[in-house]
Design an enzyme around this catalytic site. Structure first.
Site, mmCIF file in Angstrom:
data_model
loop_
_atom_site.group_PDB
_atom_site.id
_atom_site.type_symbol
_atom_site.label_atom_id
_atom_site.label_comp_id
_atom_site.label_asym_id
_atom_site.label_seq_id
_atom_site.Cartn_x
_atom_site.Cartn_y
_atom_site.Cartn_z
ATOM 1 N N LEU A 48 -6.071 10.870 8.687
ATOM 2 C CA LEU A 48 -4.780 11.322 8.174
ATOM 3 C C LEU A 48 -3.758 11.370 9.301
ATOM 4 O O LEU A 48 -2.582 11.041 9.113
ATOM 5 C CB LEU A 48 -4.930 12.704 7.536
ATOM 6 C CG LEU A 48 -5.969 12.822 6.418
ATOM 7 C CD1 LEU A 48 -5.953 14.224 5.818
ATOM 8 C CD2 LEU A 48 -5.713 11.796 5.328
ATOM 9 N N HIS A 66 -20.596 8.038 7.395
ATOM 10 C CA HIS A 66 -20.311 9.474 7.325
ATOM 11 C C HIS A 66 -21.601 10.230 7.034
ATOM 12 O O HIS A 66 -22.337 9.876 6.115
ATOM 13 C CB HIS A 66 -19.284 9.752 6.229
ATOM 14 C CG HIS A 66 -18.621 11.089 6.336
ATOM 15 N ND1 HIS A 66 -19.305 12.269 6.208
ATOM 16 C CD2 HIS A 66 -17.328 11.429 6.579
ATOM 17 C CE1 HIS A 66 -18.463 13.278 6.348
ATOM 18 N NE2 HIS A 66 -17.255 12.796 6.579
ATOM 19 N N ALA A 92 -0.267 6.015 5.071
ATOM 20 C CA ALA A 92 0.429 5.129 5.999
ATOM 21 C C ALA A 92 1.553 4.384 5.292
ATOM 22 O O ALA A 92 2.688 4.321 5.782
ATOM 23 C CB ALA A 92 -0.554 4.152 6.637
ATOM 24 N N GLY A 110 -0.715 4.554 0.256
ATOM 25 C CA GLY A 110 -1.429 5.721 0.754
ATOM 26 C C GLY A 110 -0.580 6.406 1.805
ATOM 27 O O GLY A 110 0.638 6.187 1.890
ATOM 28 N N ARG A 168 -19.580 11.895 13.990
ATOM 29 C CA ARG A 168 -20.223 11.387 12.782
ATOM 30 C C ARG A 168 -21.333 10.388 13.064
ATOM 31 O O ARG A 168 -22.368 10.403 12.404
ATOM 32 C CB ARG A 168 -19.153 10.750 11.879
ATOM 33 C CG ARG A 168 -18.197 11.769 11.317
ATOM 34 C CD ARG A 168 -17.071 11.132 10.551
ATOM 35 N NE ARG A 168 -16.249 12.168 9.927
ATOM 36 C CZ ARG A 168 -15.153 11.932 9.226
ATOM 37 N NH1 ARG A 168 -14.746 10.678 9.061
ATOM 38 N NH2 ARG A 168 -14.462 12.908 8.689
ATOM 39 N N SER A 181 -16.976 16.964 2.409
ATOM 40 C CA SER A 181 -16.146 17.035 3.609
ATOM 41 C C SER A 181 -16.920 17.435 4.860
ATOM 42 O O SER A 181 -17.805 18.292 4.829
ATOM 43 C CB SER A 181 -15.021 18.049 3.385
ATOM 44 O OG SER A 181 -14.347 18.310 4.590
ATOM 45 N N GLY A 223 0.820 -1.203 0.000
ATOM 46 C CA GLY A 223 0.000 0.000 0.000
ATOM 47 C C GLY A 223 0.853 1.252 0.000
ATOM 48 O O GLY A 223 1.891 1.326 0.660
#
Length: 645
Positions: free
Chosen positions: A449, A267, A45, A43, A338, A285, A41
């Site tokens: 993030l 979300h 991380a 991304g 959320r 967002s 991966g």
């Protein structure tokens, strides 16, 4: 020894990470050059971990499912990244960020990991600024902050509505530097198909070249999984089409416990579903809830007229609008977490006050913000998000309120990891959304993030050395070992089995039906009956998949085969999610069992019986997994009913 050894350092909470770093084992520079690390991966991380390992001097092999790390799903994170720098001087601190994260996760996360996350958050911002990430700044030139759900301070750093993209470009730059140096080797367009375990340790992977279709073997002294979450099991989600949980699932089948799989996040701020054949959903967002106000009509008859298109939102006067979050949660208003905001929207729509032609939407209105701040100021903060909404819905949100509705977004569950981010398989580490460790039963906005970069830049570089210190005499493994042969053969047999079915139903049909089961019976709210029904229906659907799916048998690139392999995993994963939700007889965070709620409809935890991490050990596809429990001890926060009122 306990099967789930969390390895939490002794001592006061605020000193644990410092103590760990002071006492960890190290690998000297000459020995680092002898050790190989695989990272799955690219991304936030994965890219940050691979770049950090390369900078330290390890030999890194990093695998990217896309053609470039710049296309990783991390770019879709729009609103910002949390850190406890307290620039606005509004009372923030590491302790407060820790408290908010534990509370936001409804007290189902491990204290030590969450405190470490809060502790290193400030270093993440410094790192990203040094990389040139263009964070928004205030008039004086200082980094700007905005608010996100679950907090009463402004701690979210942002780059308009494209924070994830800008952070990923920073990590990509660091990764590219190491690729140029030769410490990191990049393998694009590869998908992990299996984990290779030798003598109880993760020693390599089998990957499929998505361009040629060939299977490839790679060995290493340790493996890091950073391939994102499994939200696509619900079919419709905010995740990219290539996002999948297959890497996690193959690790689970090789001995890595799967933790809290039922903790999936809905979300509240997504563009509503608009058709039966839609393949994904678009996130708006959470930062929009800073200035946008959420409402539905007070009058159900007016809501009906809106659904039928006989009146418009702008026809509803101010005194006939129900700003239900502000009414129910006066302290936090539109900035509740959320899970709370999502359930509140569902409740209003179920009661007949929903809008859109489906009745499954509420309004997010910027009228007051435009009057207060001016259109230009709103455009500077959210302009690209407004433009995206208008392109999709064909309505101008500066004039007409946005329509939003909850959708599957993030998975708090994942591979069980200890304090070192190591799974129950030695040498197998999990970073970012792949692991369960930091968010409990609900993730606060702008914390994904933070966790991804925390794990990659500031945690794994230490914990990986601690693991590899006694592996320096282990030579690189021969990729012709029987364990590699067996793993590759198992993958070939799985591919051959799928291609040989040659049935009459395409993969998308099965996946869409699985998603409908998951959303309706394992989604925003769940009951004992719905979960039992879901388990049986998923079993039947899995049987249908293995007898009726049709996948073209072509050499080389075969995107239908890619989808089928992932859906085969989703069909097994969906059953485990439902089983976990059925086991947990309580409501907490994103896990809402209708039988367990307070008189005013909030989640009702059972701390006496369920204050634990549920970690499942694979026992075979058709067998019930073994449940292991990691008891959660809260020594620094008080366990109490969440209250955002």
């Amino acid at each position: 020894m306990n099967f789930l050894d969390s390895k939490i350092p002794a001592g006061p909470l605020a000193e644990k990470w410092t103590k760990y770093k002071a006492e960890q084992k190290l690998v000297n520079p000459a020995n680092k050059r002898k050790l190989d690390i695989i990272v799955i991966g690219t991304g936030l991380a994965g890219a940050s971990a691979a770049a950090s390992f390369g900078e330290l001097g390890f030999n890194v092999k990093v695998f990217c499912i896309q053609d470039s790390p710049r296309r990783a799903h991390s770019i879709a994170a729009q609103g910002g990244i949390n850190a406890a720098k307290n620039y606005p001087n509004d009372g923030d601190s590491v302790q407060r960020l820790f408290n908010d994260t534990i509370k936001g996760g409804d007290y189902r996360a491990r204290e030590a990991n969450v405190y470490r996350l809060a502790e290193v958050s400030n270093s993440i911002i410094d790192q990203c600024v040094a990389q040139g990430v263009p964070f928004a700044r205030d008039y004086s030139g200082l980094l700007a902050n905005r608010s996100f759900g679950g907090a009463q301070v402004s701690r979210t750093f942002y780059a308009r509505g494209q924070t994830g993209q800008q952070l990923l470009l920073g990590a990509y730059g660091a990764l590219s530097k190491e690729i140029e140096k030769g410490t990191v080797k990049m393998y694009p367009r590869r998908e992990m198909m299996d984990l290779v375990v030798v003598d109880g340790r993760a020693r390599g992977v089998i990957v499929r070249n998505l361009v040629t279709g060939e299977l490839e073997r790679y060995s290493a002294h340790a493996v890091v999984i950073a391939s994102g979450g499994y939200g696509r099991v619900f079919y419709l989600s905010t995740n990219a089409m290539s996002s999948n949980g297959s890497a996690i699932w193959q690790c689970y089948k090789k001995g890595a416990c799967m933790a809290n799989p039922c903790f999936t996040q809905i979300h509240p701020t997504c563009i509503p579903v608009h058709g039966d054949y839609q393949s994904k959903l678009t996130l708006m967002s959470e930062s929009l809830r800073n200035d946008g106000r959420i409402w539905v009509p007070k009058d159900a008859e007016k809501a009906r007229l809106l659904r039928e298109g006989k009146i418009k939102a702008t026809d509803i006067p101010e005194d006939e609008r129900d700003y239900y979050l502000e009414r129910r949660y006066p302290s936090f208003g539109n900035l509740v977490p959320r899970d709370v905001a999502s359930r509140a929207a569902k409740e209003r729509c179920d009661a007949g006050y929903g809008v859109n032609n489906t009745g499954r939407a509420v309004y997010l209105d910027f009228k007051e913000a435009i009057q207060r701040l001016g259109k230009q100021a709103v455009e500077e903060k959210y302009g690209n998000l407004f433009e995206m909404y208008e392109r999709i819905v064909d309505e101008n949100p500066y004039v007409t309120p946005m329509m939003i509705y909850p959708a599957v977004h993030y998975t708090m569950g994942g591979l069980w990891v200890d304090y070192e981010l190591q799974t129950t398989v030695k040498g197998l580490f999990a970073a970012g959304e792949v692991n369960f460790s930091d968010h409990g039963a609900n993730r606060l906005g702008a914390s994904a993030l933070m966790q991804g970069l925390s794990d990659g830049y500031f945690v794994l570089p230490y914990t990986m050395q601690n693991y590899l210190a006694d592996q320096i005499n282990e030579k690189p493994l021969d990729e012709n070992l029987p364990q590699f042969e067996e793993a590759e053969l198992a993958v070939r047999q799985r591919i051959t089995r799928i291609l040989s079915i040659n049935g009459d139903i395409v993969t998308d049909n099965i996946h869409r039906r699985l998603g409908r089961i998951m959303w309706e019976k394992v989604g925003m709210s769940r009951t004992e009956q719905s979960l039992k029904e879901a388990i049986e229906e998923i079993k039947a659907l899995r049987k249908e998949f293995w007898t009726r799916v049709k996948v073209p048998n072509v050499e080389g690139m075969n995107t239908e085969l890619e989808k089928a392999l992932r859906v085969a995993d989703f069909l097994e994963m969906g059953e485990l999610i439902a089983r976990d939700a059925l086991m947990r007889n309580e409501s907490c965070g994103g896990h809402f069992r209708e039988e367990y709620q307070t008189p005013d409809g909030e989640a009702q935890r059972d701390d006496e019986h369920y204050a634990f991490v549920a970690a499942y050990e694979f026992q075979g596809v058709d067998n019930e997994p073994i449940l292991h429990k990691e008891e959660l001890k809260f020594e620094n926060v008080e366990l109490k009913q969440r209250n955002y009122k």
